[in-house]
Design an enzyme around this catalytic site. Structure first.
Site, short mmCIF file in Angstrom:
data_model
loop_
_atom_site.label_atom_id
_atom_site.label_comp_id
_atom_site.label_asym_id
_atom_site.label_seq_id
_atom_site.Cartn_x
_atom_site.Cartn_y
_atom_site.Cartn_z
N GLU A 128 -3.66 5.61 0.51
CA GLU A 128 -4.93 6.21 0.08
C GLU A 128 -5.17 7.61 0.65
OE1 GLU A 128 -4.66 3.05 1.03
OE2 GLU A 128 -5.36 1.86 -0.67
N HIS B 181 -13.64 -6.41 1.64
CA HIS B 181 -13.75 -5.92 0.27
C HIS B 181 -15.21 -5.84 -0.20
CE1 HIS B 181 -9.41 -6.47 0.02
NE2 HIS B 181 -9.42 -5.84 -1.14
#
Lengths: 330, 327
Positions: B60, B129
């Site tokens: 990322e 998450h």
């Protein structure tokens, strides 16, 4: 390289050395603030590479030890010094400082102070070059310690996968801040670390500017020819501590002495004298000329320039030139 | 005018902007062949090819940095981070490079990147998450932050963000991708600054953004139906810069405020809005404003605990009754 080229390199490296030494003094005089990371000892690296590249045409990016890189790309040394002095006439208008020099006109795309940060930025510039279809390349200079950041591995993977026109130049000066490479890095030879990505690499004596130039020419031609990334490791040594706040007590004196016998400027000077291309007096004359330019032109300019106006403190935070135009063309 | 889902509106914005400008690219994990985890880029790989709709490795921070570097030279990247939880990994490049490069280069370089990412708690996704990061991003000078609550906003904000010369973070929500709404057939550009008055009312302002706007609208219905309280609902879809004048205007009309957010309270959007009210219209207040926020815990997995950790319309109703002196 002919004699004129070699003489030019000698002058450029000597200029860089004297410029950095004057920065040291200005810092002690408290005319330069913040952090100051000097490049003395490593001059053959950027000069050898840029001699093989196209300064002002190829895009260059680096870390915080960036003064000489900016100048090598064509930045005005007066504006570089003015930036260090925190002046409006500085290359980054006094908003960047030593670690954030930018000269986009000469395609020096910046110094960045987060170790490893420029790896992906260079790959991104290479991606843009590929999309635009130009013959420029992106060149990223970083030290050996940056290679222990995740960005190194993540980016080299993408650069190889996408065959991006980017040259990574590792200036291996053996120290990451104050920690010697063999105490921080499992594989000391940095060029070996990229073999896992299938990227061609070479390890070169970074004190011999002619060797650096020859190796860099191979690397630059490879990248410019569309064959994908290349990794060049240059073995070098910084004479001063990591920054001005570093007393440098962690290095053995005999190690420092050994490297002082391999000074890149002296090596080239003696080679030119040996070849009968110049005399010791010529060299002293050159040195005097450089010192006078730095003092009388560069320091004088930085000293007499105005500071950035406080009313413009918030200028440059967001694009304020009216270019944001939802619904319109850009 | 057509009704479409949030994800379809996002996809349409991508499609139009890719078609409009050859320098627009999309990059992220699974955005290409797969078409995006939330279908936001479905079909675009086949239409625009792998050089412009780019499947990235799971890296990322570095692929965000690649997008930022490309933006220096005229590329207009739309970077998708599959979950805002992964945006933590990219925070270095977003905060230290994209947001600062214009300033520290004295205006020479800008990073016109769009970074899209869904956040929030969905259905039992567990702590790693379920993060909400908007308050982190809105504290970064040089970065615009927007957070669409409807398909129209999602469409219009992406289109505006792609053409904006500043880096823009777009905070979406996993639970909203199937939300339906009207989107005009022609192009629409939502301003990247401002707020939207969604419902007028005289008694209290309910401030929300993204999913909490929907809780506010539900709460306003309940307040009107069961308590005779007319609540105004303001959508603070632009979180940075926040619409200070719009916040003050509404509070000046209603004299009471409730701020609803899905995130924890400390250093949050609610805290900021309360500070703005304090600075801009304190003497208009008839009651102390109240925040409705998540409990300060990592979002738990168990359904009962997760439900207890995240606020909703009922909490906003209770808060509105409190500021209206009904309890």
């Amino acid at each position: 390289m002919d004699i004129a080229d070699r003489k030019r390199l000698l002058r450029d490296m000597l200029f860089a050395r004297r410029f950095e030494e004057r920065c040291y003094e200005a810092y002690v005089e408290r005319r330069i603030g913040g952090f100051l990371h000097l490049y003395s000892g490593q001059e053959a690296c950027v000069h050898g590479v840029m001699k093989a590249a196209r300064p002002g045409h190829d895009y260059v990016i680096t870390g915080y030890r960036d003064h000489v890189h900016a100048i090598s790309c064509g930045a005005d040394p007066k504006a570089v010094m003015a930036e260090l002095f925190g002046k409006e006439t500085g290359v980054s208008k006094g908003r960047g400082g030593s670690m954030h020099l930018f000269d986009v006109e000469h395609r020096f795309m910046g110094g960045y102070a987060l170790v490893g940060g420029p790896f992906p930025l260079a790959a991104g510039m290479a991606k843009a070059i590929k999309m635009r279809g130009g013959d420029e390349i992106a060149i990223c200079f970083l030290g050996d310690a940056a290679n222990n950041q995740g960005t190194f591995h993540e980016t080299l993977n993408m650069a190889a996968l996408w065959k991006l026109p980017v040259l990574y130049v590792c200036e291996n000066n053996l120290y990451g801040i104050g920690t010697r490479i063999d105490r921080s890095t499992a594989v000391v030879d940095q060029y070996k670390r990229v073999c896992g990505y299938g990227i061609p690499a070479a390890q070169i004596d970074g004190q011999d500017v002619e060797q650096v130039h020859a190796a860099a020419q191979v690397a630059v031609d490879h990248v410019r020819g569309g064959a994908g990334p290349y990794f060049l490791e240059l073995l070098t040594y910084r004479y001063r501590g990591h920054s001005m706040s570093d007393s440098n007590a962690y290095r053995a004196k005999d190690e420092e002495r050994m490297w002082s016998t391999r000074d890149p400027i002296i090596l080239l000077r003696d080679r030119l004298i040996g070849a009968g291309a110049m005399t010791k007096d010529d060299y002293h004359g050159l040195d005097t000329e450089v010192l006078e330019e730095i003092e009388n032109v560069i320091i004088a300019y930085a000293e007499s320039s105005p500071p950035p106006p406080v009313e413009e403190l918030e200028k440059y935070v967001l694009a304020d030139d009216g270019s944001w135009n939802p619904g319109g063309a850009h | 005018m057509a009704a479409m889902m949030y994800w379809e509106a996002i996809r349409r914005a991508h499609d139009e902007e890719l078609a409009n400008d050859p320098m627009v690219i999309v990059m992220g994990e699974d955005v290409g062949v797969v078409g995006g985890t939330y279908k936001a880029t479905q079909g675009l790989y086949d239409k625009y090819g792998p050089e412009r709709v780019i499947d990235t490795p799971i890296s990322e921070n570095s692929y965000t940095g690649v997008g930022i570097g490309a933006s220096f030279l005229g590329v207009r990247p739309i970077i998708e981070l599959m979950s805002v939880n992964f945006a933590w990994l990219a925070l270095d490049q977003i905060a230290n490079t994209a947001a600062k490069v214009r300033y520290m280069s004295g205006g020479q370089l800008t990073a016109p990147v769009v970074i899209r990412s869904p956040g929030g708690s969905a259905h039992q996704l567990g702590s790693q998450h379920s993060a909400r990061m908007e308050k982190v991003f809105m504290g970064i000078a040089g970065l615009r932050v927007v957070t669409p609550s409807s398909p129209l906003q999602a469409y219009g904000l992406i289109k505006s963000a792609v053409r904006c010369n500043d880096p823009v973070f777009i905070n979406e929500h996993e639970l909203m991708y199937n939300l339906k709404g009207e989107v005009p057939d022609g192009e629409y550009f939502q301003p990247l600054e401002g707020s939207e008055l969604l419902r007028e009312g005289r008694d209290v302002t309910l401030f929300g953004y993204n999913i909490s706007v929907h809780w506010c609208l539900q709460a306003a219905d309940v307040l009107a139906r069961e308590h005779g309280i007319e609540a105004e609902v303001v959508d603070l879809y632009a979180l940075s810069p926040l619409d200070r004048a719009g916040i003050a205007r509404s509070v000046t009309r209603t004299h009471r405020a409730v701020i609803a957010e899905e995130a924890e309270p400390v250093v949050g959007v609610g805290a900021e809005v309360m500070a703005i009210i304090n600075e801009t219209c304190f003497f208009e207040l008839d009651a102390a404003p109240v925040r409705v926020c998540a409990r300060t815990v990592p979002v738990p997995y168990a359904r009962t605990l997760e439900k207890a950790a995240i606020p909703g319309a009922a909490d906003i109703v209770r808060a509105a009754l409190q500021v209206c002196g009904r309890r």
